[in-house]
Design a protein around this motif. Sequence first.
Motif, PDB file in Angstrom:
ATOM      1  N   UNK A  68     -62.800   1.828  -6.182  1.00 26.65           N
ATOM      2  CA  UNK A  68     -62.784   2.611  -4.948  1.00 26.65           C
ATOM      3  C   UNK A  68     -61.573   3.547  -4.936  1.00 26.65           C
ATOM      4  N   UNK A  69     -60.421   3.023  -5.341  1.00 24.49           N
ATOM      5  CA  UNK A  69     -59.202   3.831  -5.377  1.00 24.49           C
ATOM      6  C   UNK A  69     -59.302   4.939  -6.422  1.00 24.49           C
ATOM      7  N   UNK A  70     -59.913   4.625  -7.559  1.00 19.08           N
ATOM      8  CA  UNK A  70     -60.042   5.606  -8.634  1.00 19.08           C
ATOM      9  C   UNK A  70     -60.902   6.783  -8.185  1.00 19.08           C
ATOM     10  N   UNK A  71     -62.034   6.485  -7.546  1.00 17.36           N
ATOM     11  CA  UNK A  71     -62.893   7.544  -7.022  1.00 17.36           C
ATOM     12  C   UNK A  71     -62.163   8.293  -5.908  1.00 17.36           C
ATOM     13  N   UNK A  72     -61.290   7.569  -5.188  1.00 17.74           N
ATOM     14  CA  UNK A  72     -60.506   8.192  -4.130  1.00 17.74           C
ATOM     15  C   UNK A  72     -59.578   9.285  -4.655  1.00 17.74           C
ATOM     16  N   UNK A  73     -59.191   9.163  -5.911  1.00 14.63           N
ATOM     17  CA  UNK A  73     -58.354  10.200  -6.527  1.00 14.63           C
ATOM     18  C   UNK A  73     -59.106  11.534  -6.541  1.00 14.63           C
TER      19      UNK A  73
ATOM     20  N   UNK B  47     -66.809  27.898 -22.671  1.00 12.60           N
ATOM     21  CA  UNK B  47     -66.376  27.965 -24.063  1.00 12.60           C
ATOM     22  C   UNK B  47     -65.908  26.628 -24.593  1.00 12.60           C
ATOM     23  N   UNK B  48     -65.842  25.634 -23.708  1.00 13.07           N
ATOM     24  CA  UNK B  48     -65.455  24.255 -24.072  1.00 13.07           C
ATOM     25  C   UNK B  48     -64.094  24.197 -24.761  1.00 13.07           C
ATOM     26  N   UNK B  49     -63.185  25.041 -24.327  1.00 19.57           N
ATOM     27  CA  UNK B  49     -61.831  25.002 -24.892  1.00 19.57           C
ATOM     28  C   UNK B  49     -60.940  23.984 -24.185  1.00 19.57           C
ATOM     29  N   UNK B  50     -61.432  23.482 -23.056  1.00 22.57           N
ATOM     30  CA  UNK B  50     -60.693  22.438 -22.326  1.00 22.57           C
ATOM     31  C   UNK B  50     -61.677  21.405 -21.810  1.00 22.57           C
ATOM     32  N   UNK B  51     -61.294  20.152 -21.913  1.00 24.18           N
ATOM     33  CA  UNK B  51     -62.152  19.057 -21.443  1.00 24.18           C
ATOM     34  C   UNK B  51     -61.333  18.067 -20.616  1.00 24.18           C
ATOM     35  N   UNK B  52     -61.983  17.506 -19.609  1.00 22.19           N
ATOM     36  CA  UNK B  52     -61.373  16.471 -18.782  1.00 22.19           C
ATOM     37  C   UNK B  52     -62.394  15.355 -18.595  1.00 22.19           C
ATOM     38  N   UNK B  53     -61.928  14.118 -18.672  1.00 21.83           N
ATOM     39  CA  UNK B  53     -62.843  12.987 -18.570  1.00 21.83           C
ATOM     40  C   UNK B  53     -62.332  11.980 -17.541  1.00 21.83           C
ATOM     41  N   UNK B  54     -63.253  11.517 -16.704  1.00 25.35           N
ATOM     42  CA  UNK B  54     -62.977  10.459 -15.739  1.00 25.35           C
ATOM     43  C   UNK B  54     -63.946   9.321 -16.053  1.00 25.35           C
ATOM     44  N   UNK B  55     -63.434   8.123 -16.202  1.00 26.21           N
ATOM     45  CA  UNK B  55     -64.309   7.018 -16.601  1.00 26.21           C
ATOM     46  C   UNK B  55     -63.923   5.722 -15.898  1.00 26.21           C
ATOM     47  N   UNK B  56     -64.944   4.995 -15.486  1.00 30.45           N
ATOM     48  CA  UNK B  56     -64.782   3.639 -14.958  1.00 30.45           C
ATOM     49  C   UNK B  56     -65.667   2.731 -15.792  1.00 30.45           C
TER      50      UNK B  56
END
Length: 321
Positions: free
Chosen positions: A176-181, A268-277
Amino acid sequence: MASPEESASDSTPQTLPTDNPLLTDISMKQFRSFLGYYPLDSSNGCIPIMVNACTGKMGKAIIEEAESSGLFVVPVSFCSERKSGKIHKVRGQKFFVQGPANRERFLQYLLSVYPDLIVVDFTVSSAVNANAELYCKHGVPFVMGTTGGDRNLLANTIQDSQVYALVSPQMAKQAVAFIGILDIMADRFPMLFSGYSLKAVESLDQSRAEISETAKTAISFFNKLGVPFNIAQIESIRDPTRQPEMVIIGQDHVDCHELHAYNLASPGETARFEFRICIRGRSIYVDGTVEAVFFLARKVGGRDDKRVYDMHDVLKEGYVQ
């Protein structure tokens, strides 16, 4: 109490005699006599709880943790009609199991014996609304982690009854806190990821067919961050033959896991960000549920003006048993 390695015979249900009140309306004598063996010492502030669906894996895990945390687990549980009229053993303790028929009668008597009772509900999605209606009708505070059902109807039922309740389809407070971010980020930096593409994957055990509220909430925040994406685009994995191939889950946790993966890619996919639970097993949900019980008991005892809560409220208060 039995050890975690209790034998299969220890959990084998026993059919009650035909004159038992769980099978007929003739008398509640035996039921009352049974409860007489489980008196509650209210002087030590012990909180009585009833864990419904006690024969399920989640129910058993909650009972074990609740007892370890000092809660008093009432030896009665509401389950399906198929299991009704039987005695089940959970960690060596006998539980009367009652199906939908006549359960109001049993609940009324339980409340006369344990007036401060709090119900813990981890049943099935098809029972969400009927169960909530029962608890609200009799003014029983409850913690509900069961997903599914008509959530709008559920909210209205609780609100109209003014019963104390903590309802959260996500009982893992860390998740819950992680999604809250994401919520904080979307609020402070709207459209931050405008122009980015999103790939979302959700894997849950086969019993949870619907897209989770956790995923729906996450997607709503990504939308605020400027990413066009809808729920139908989520790759929803429920195939138990495919899930073991996902190293992060593994064979041992196919029947109880939760994976949410969100991958953002720039043009262009020169930057990526990932969020995972990734959650494997039940312990994180069990811990959250027991903490929620203590939280709700405090609110009931303090006659708090607010009546309906979720795990965000537990986090905000910072209350840890």
